[in-house]
Each structure stands twice: as C-alpha cells, then as structure tokens.
Design an enzyme around this catalytic site. Structure first.
Site, PDB file in Angstrom:
ATOM      1  N   HIS A 197       7.238   5.382   1.547  1.00 55.62           N
ATOM      2  CA  HIS A 197       7.932   4.192   1.054  1.00 55.62           C
ATOM      3  C   HIS A 197       8.822   4.553  -0.145  1.00 55.62           C
ATOM      4  O   HIS A 197       9.947   4.057  -0.274  1.00 55.62           O
ATOM      5  CB  HIS A 197       6.929   3.143   0.572  1.00 55.62           C
ATOM      6  CG  HIS A 197       5.993   2.639   1.627  1.00 55.62           C
ATOM      7  ND1 HIS A 197       4.648   2.945   1.630  1.00 55.62           N
ATOM      8  CD2 HIS A 197       6.195   1.834   2.697  1.00 55.62           C
ATOM      9  CE1 HIS A 197       4.072   2.336   2.656  1.00 55.62           C
ATOM     10  NE2 HIS A 197       4.977   1.665   3.319  1.00 55.62           N
ATOM     11  N   ASN A 239       0.862  -1.189   0.000  1.00 53.89           N
ATOM     12  CA  ASN A 239       0.000   0.000   0.000  1.00 53.89           C
ATOM     13  C   ASN A 239       0.901   1.244   0.000  1.00 53.89           C
ATOM     14  O   ASN A 239       0.817   2.119   0.854  1.00 53.89           O
ATOM     15  CB  ASN A 239      -0.949   0.004   1.205  1.00 53.89           C
ATOM     16  CG  ASN A 239      -2.040   1.037   1.033  1.00 53.89           C
ATOM     17  OD1 ASN A 239      -2.156   1.981   1.792  1.00 53.89           O
ATOM     18  ND2 ASN A 239      -2.805   0.912  -0.022  1.00 53.89           N
ATOM     19  N   SER A 288       0.125   4.077   5.638  1.00 53.16           N
ATOM     20  CA  SER A 288      -0.914   3.255   5.021  1.00 53.16           C
ATOM     21  C   SER A 288      -2.183   3.304   5.860  1.00 53.16           C
ATOM     22  O   SER A 288      -3.286   3.216   5.341  1.00 53.16           O
ATOM     23  CB  SER A 288      -0.450   1.801   4.913  1.00 53.16           C
ATOM     24  OG  SER A 288       0.745   1.751   4.160  1.00 53.16           O
TER      25      SER A 288
END
Ligand code: AMP
Length: 287
Positions: free
Chosen positions: A37, A32, A188
């Site tokens: 990230h 996700n 997320s």
C-alpha cells in the site's frame, strides 16, 4: 494529515485544493497497510500535489462466508504510516456513509467480460462490489489520477475498463507488486498465516517464476504448464484455485503467438486465499 468520515466534508476540502490548482491523487485501500500500500502512496506523492488515501472494508466485495468480519483492521498504525509517507487526507467512511441503510438495493457497476473469469468466477459478485465502491470513491474525490497495485492484476484491468467505458476523466496507474525477501507478495491476508505457512506460501511465487522461465525458454504447451504448476502447488500443501497463462491485455487464454503474457495464480492455504501474478513479454532482447 486530516481525516474525513463524511463525503461532503472531504469534497469541500478537495474543492479548495482544486481551486488552488493542485493535482489530486487517490489511493483506495481496505487498510491494514503494509509496504505494498505504501508503495502506492509514495507513487501518488510523486505524481500529484495532494494525496487522498481511503480506508474502507467494502462489504459489497465480500461474498457470503468470506472473511468480511475477520478482515484485519489496524487503524492507529495505518494513520501513522500514512502521515509518515506524506498522505494529505485520509477518507474513512462508515458503511452507511457509502451505502445508506440498504446494501441490497444499491445501484451497482458491472464490468462484463474481464470480470468473469479467475477471481470473478471463484468470488461471484466480487468485481461488481469493487467497481461500485471505486466509482463512488471516484465521484467523491474526483481525482486526476488513482493508484492500484498490480498484485490484483484482474482488478486493475477491471478498473481500467470501467474508466474507459464510463468516460471517467481519471488516469489509472498500476504499481508493481511489493514482495517480502522470500518472494511472497505482501498482503493483508498474510496476517492469517503462521510463520511456517508464510514460508509454504512462497511456493506460489516460485511456481509462477518457474512457469515464466519455461515459457521464456521456448515452451508454449500452456495447458501442460498450467497442470504442472497446479500439481507443484498441491505438492507444496496449497489448494490451487486457478493457475492460468493469459494474454496480459485482456486475460484471454494465451495462444502460442502471444507476446505480452500474464500468469495468474490463486491458491488456498488453510483458510487464506492468496493471489499473485507475473507479467512479462516473450520478446527476446538481442544484445
Ligand atoms: P487492499 O487494501 O488489499 O484492497 O489493497 C489496496 C491496494 O493496494 C490495491 O490496489 C492493491 O492491489 C494494492 N496492493 C496490495 N498489496 C500489494 C502489493 N504487495 N504490492 C503492490 N500493491 C499492493
């Protein structure tokens, strides 16, 4: 970008990279993917010749009643984002590939001390799950360097301690927290929030900043500052789990003479548990 679901096949592909003298980076994630990230992937890209990202929603780090089943999954968009950001290999193991068929009897890695407070206290067993899965990923990928976000600062310190204690020959790099324009740390779990709640959640960052500014202005009555911050979060409609002014190096409670500090916060908003932190030095620069 090539995708692998089996450890042995990935290991083989990486052996070829290593034999060609390429430096390998690993970015462990639960998928996700968002800008946080991707910042890790971008830094990995700069530091290494071959970037491996793993996506694995690790059951061992979720407690009973936590959001394992509801955890957001978005594999198709994750693949595209990773390919666009220069990731070379995606490791996507099934639970059985990582843990066989009996999670309960799995060997576990425990990092005492640093794991025990804050998120470790609120989520018993969480950091054992993290340390175990990261050890496995390190054994499969054998990266030269691995990237972790400072948003999960306690996790970052747990991994650094594990690598040092177990003499793993891997450099651990921390990547600064990526935030939305309004200060909310990307996560997320923000997917669980409505637009109104996302705005409400910015109270966490605001309270962290206000506490840091009070310390930089000279206050060292940390217990009072922690209590005032928890009250501010309550007034903003959040349920604080902890708000702690700590020593940045080991997360022990800060003393007035400590210079390198971390303020850690965790709070519930509806059924979402959000965490954030700030790290800073009290050392004033003279100009
Ligand atoms: P997760 O998928 O939540 O397990 O996160 C995977 C990695 O991304 C961890 O090392 C996190 O600390 C990092 N990460 C998650 N959110 C952020 C963020 N907003 N900024 C920087 N790193 C992040």
């Amino acid at each position: 970008m090539q995708a692998f679901s089996e450890s042995d096949t990935l290991r083989q592909a990486l052996q070829e990279q290593r034999a060609a003298g390429r430096r390998i980076a690993l970015v462990p994630t639960m998928g996700n993917l968002h800008g946080g990230h991707l910042a890790l992937v971008e830094q990995a890209r700069q530091a290494a010749d071959f970037v491996v990202t793993s996506i694995f929603v690790n059951p061992l780090q979720f407690g009973p009643g936590e959001d394992l089943d509801a955890y957001p999954r978005s594999l198709e968009s994750d693949r595209k984002l990773l390919a666009d950001h220069g990731c070379d290999a995606l490791f996507l193991p099934e639970v059985a590939e990582m843990y066989g068929d009996d999670l309960a009897t799995q060997t576990r890695v425990q990092v005492p001390g640093i794991s025990e407070n804050y998120c470790g206290r609120s989520r018993p067993g969480h950091f054992d799950g993290v340390a175990t899965v990261v050890s496995k990923l390190f054994n499969i990928v054998a990266p030269d360097v691995a990237f972790f976000g400072l948003k999960d600062y306690q996790q970052f310190l747990v991994i650094k301690k594990m690598v040092s204690d177990l003499k793993m020959p891997i450099h651990i790099k921390g990547v600064e927290i990526v935030r939305a324009d309004n200060g909310l740390a990307l996560s997320s779990r923000n997917n669980y929030l409505s637009e109104a709640e996302k705005l409400q959640a910015t109270a966490i960052y605001r309270t962290l900043c206000a506490t840091r500014d009070a310390i930089l202005a000279g206050r060292s009555d940390f217990s009072e500052l922690e209590a005032a911050a928890s009250q501010a979060l309550l007034e903003a409609g959040l349920r604080p789990d902890y708000f702690a002014i700590c020593r940045a190096a080991d997360l022990r409670p800060a003393e007035p003479a400590d210079q390198a500090l971390a303020i850690l916060a965790a709070a519930w908003l509806g059924r979402s548990r959000l965490i954030d932190n700030l790290r800073f030095s009290r050392h004033r620069q003279t100009q």
